[in-house]
Design an enzyme around this catalytic site. Structure first.
Site, short mmCIF file in Angstrom:
data_model
loop_
_atom_site.label_atom_id
_atom_site.label_comp_id
_atom_site.label_asym_id
_atom_site.label_seq_id
_atom_site.Cartn_x
_atom_site.Cartn_y
_atom_site.Cartn_z
N GLU A 87 7.86 16.97 15.27
CA GLU A 87 8.53 16.70 13.99
C GLU A 87 7.99 17.80 13.12
O GLU A 87 6.58 17.48 12.57
CB GLU A 87 8.32 15.33 13.41
CG GLU A 87 9.10 14.91 12.23
CD GLU A 87 9.20 13.53 11.79
OE1 GLU A 87 10.03 13.03 11.39
OE2 GLU A 87 7.90 12.70 12.11
N LYS B 237 0.91 -1.08 0.17
CA LYS B 237 -0.05 0.16 0.03
C LYS B 237 0.90 1.20 -0.03
O LYS B 237 1.38 1.64 1.11
CB LYS B 237 -0.90 0.11 1.30
CG LYS B 237 -2.11 0.64 0.89
CD LYS B 237 -2.10 2.20 0.74
CE LYS B 237 -1.74 3.14 1.86
NZ LYS B 237 -1.81 4.55 1.64
N CYS C 26 13.10 11.22 7.80
CA CYS C 26 13.00 10.95 9.13
C CYS C 26 14.25 11.10 10.22
O CYS C 26 13.97 11.51 11.06
CB CYS C 26 12.43 9.49 9.21
SG CYS C 26 13.30 8.17 8.40
N GLU D 131 9.26 2.14 11.59
CA GLU D 131 10.26 3.11 11.29
C GLU D 131 9.24 4.37 11.42
O GLU D 131 8.56 4.66 10.31
CB GLU D 131 11.24 2.84 10.35
CG GLU D 131 12.11 3.64 10.35
CD GLU D 131 12.04 5.02 9.77
OE1 GLU D 131 11.84 5.89 10.56
OE2 GLU D 131 12.11 4.94 8.34
#
Length: 500
Positions: free
Chosen positions: A394, A189, A298, A264
């Site tokens: 973030e 996906k 990230c 992750e």
């Protein structure tokens, strides 16, 4: 030059077609014929339409993957399976010059960076083919002359892979390669904001001739296609890369089926520059680490902690770098920062810059080109404090917050005072201090006197709210295979005789 780039964009647009799902070896429309629009980060105009998969499409894909696992793919000898893997890698190499511009066109990532990522995608397949052939080994435990106990690795079944929109092609292959090489089948996906190269990957794998159902792609939204994949009882594994809140929801949705998860997740990684560091190299690493990939990475070093004795000259040089960074068309070879992937993400990042001013930061930004693209200039936040939201949360854009420290103990406390723990970077010529600080930082990965350089043999993953589990190297076998222990009696050993 402007006309040449305009012609290149027009040519790219002509090459892009509407995208279908890829299920059981066929490109098909979604069951309910729904579609969603994919937009350009450069113009915010519609690029193409994409089939919107939902639960019925996930059911079809999982059914196909399950049949392939129990059928032809599951019965292949390892050497025959790996022959397919090498063929995929060769086909990717043949199409690098086509895939890289497609990814830049779709995501806004500069083409100088997407070329390297696509090349690494081919390497992902070759690397894991070699790992399976040479490192996926068992262990034997002999117990005198009575028993021989040994372990084997077995594929688990259907793997659900949910991938992000930053460097999508490489990250899709980063998960797909170990999943396939170890013998699993896959339902992918992809992120809905970056469907073009996921579809190209399906075309390449279709050309490689894998048995039907081994690899399937269902485009769609996380709340529908993604949630259905996670909750499906026949999907044994979920590997997810993305935002921490989404990762938490995924684990909740799959908990009833006791699925394996590899997560992750987000990051807010520190870069620590001590007074004895090689300042120029630290500056190079700092600017690359936060502004490459448009800041949408990230492991970006989005928190800068610099020793107070060298802070002023370092900050002045960082300001100069920010002004000189080439922000522009992602298809132009010398572009260093392109537009953010989507208008929604652009607005979110811009809101953080407003918040930074409200929280008391001085916001220093570089230059952006004219036009309707989702451009956010490389930005430095001065006078930041650890308790600010722009330091704790973030942002996932080209934004770095700078702070000073006085000693080792203080900076370790500051660096760890955040919920994330994905990566960290330490710059010092004192190697003992480098080791001390590296081991004191709460992160899954830590680089000393280096930018983010990946070695595929090593584990990748985060601590705290940055993830669960490790992938990379032989560590991926712990996730993508079941380790079985077989106990064999070598003689008629003593067995208690109950009831005799």
């Amino acid at each position: 030059m402007a006309k040449q780039l305009a012609d290149q964009h027009a040519k790219m647009q002509q090459q892009v077609k509407d995208i279908q799902l890829y299920i059981d070896g066929q490109f098909v429309d979604a069951e309910h014929n729904k579609v969603f629009e994919n937009s350009s980060p450069f113009t915010n105009e519609t690029i193409n339409k994409v089939a919107m998969g939902e639960q019925a499409d996930i059911d079809k894909a999982v059914h196909a993957a399950k049949n392939a696992f129990k059928g032809e793919w599951g019965k292949l000898k390892v050497k025959d399976r790996l022959a397919y893997i090498y063929k995929i890698a060769d086909l990717i190499d043949e199409h690098i010059d086509e895939i890289a511009p497609l990814e830049s066109f779709d995501t806004g990532l500069p083409i100088s960076q997407t070329k390297k990522m696509v090349s690494r995608a081919a390497y992902n397949f070759r690397f894991y083919a070699e790992m399976v052939a040479t490192r996926m080994i068992g262990e034997a435990y002999q117990v005198d002359d009575e028993f021989l106990n040994y372990t084997i690795h077995k594929p688990v079944g259907v793997a659900g892979l949910i991938t992000p929109w930053n460097a999508p092609f490489m990250l899709e292959t980063w998960k797909l390669a170990p999943a396939l090489t170890t013998g699993n089948t896959v339902v992918l996906k992809p992120a809905e904001w970056s469907p073009l190269t996921a579809n190209r990957l399906a075309e390449i794998i279709d050309k490689a001739g894998l048995p039907n159902g081994v690899f399937n792609v269902v485009h769609g939204y996380g709340e529908t296609a993604g949630a259905s994949l996670v909750a499906h009882p026949d999907v044994a594994l979920i590997s997810f890369t993305g935002e921490t809140k989404t990762g938490s929801e995924i684990m909740k949705n799959g908990a009833d089926w006791l699925k394996r998860f590899s997560m992750e997740l987000g990051g807010k990684s520190p870069i620590i520059v001590f007074e004895d560091a090689d300042i120029e190299r630290a500056l190079d690493a700092c600017t690359w680490g936060i502004f490459s990939f448009n800041g949408e990475r990230c492991t970006a070093n989005s928190r800068l902690y610099i020793h107070e004795t060298v802070a002023e000259p370092f900050i002045e040089k960082l300001k100069q770098r920010i002004v000189n960074i080439k922000v522009g068309d992602p298809l132009e070879s010398d572009t260093q920062v392109g537009p953010l992937i989507h208008k929604e993400h652009y607005i979110n990042v811009k809101n953080y810059l407003k918040l930074a001013e409200e929280e008391g930061c001085e916001v220093i930004s570089g230059n952006i080109p004219p036009g309707n693209g989702n451009y956010v200039a490389p930005t430095l936040l001065l006078h930041a404090r650890n308790d600010m939201r722009v330091v704790q949360e973030e942002i996932f854009g080209p934004v770095i917050a700078a702070m000073t420290f006085t000693d080792e103990e203080e900076v370790i406390e500051l660096a760890n005072d955040v919920r994330y723990g994905l990566a960290g970077y330490v710059w010092t010529k004192d190697i003992q201090r480098g080791h001390r600080v590296a081991q004191a930082i709460e992160s899954g990965m830590l680089w000393v006197n280096s930018q983010n350089v990946r070695d595929l043999r090593t584990p990748f993953g985060g601590a705290k709210h940055s993830g669960i589990g490790r992938e990379g190297g032989h560590y991926a076998f712990d996730f993508y295979t079941e380790t079985q222990i077989v106990h064999v009696a070598l003689k008629d050993h003593y067995i208690p005789q109950f009831g005799k």
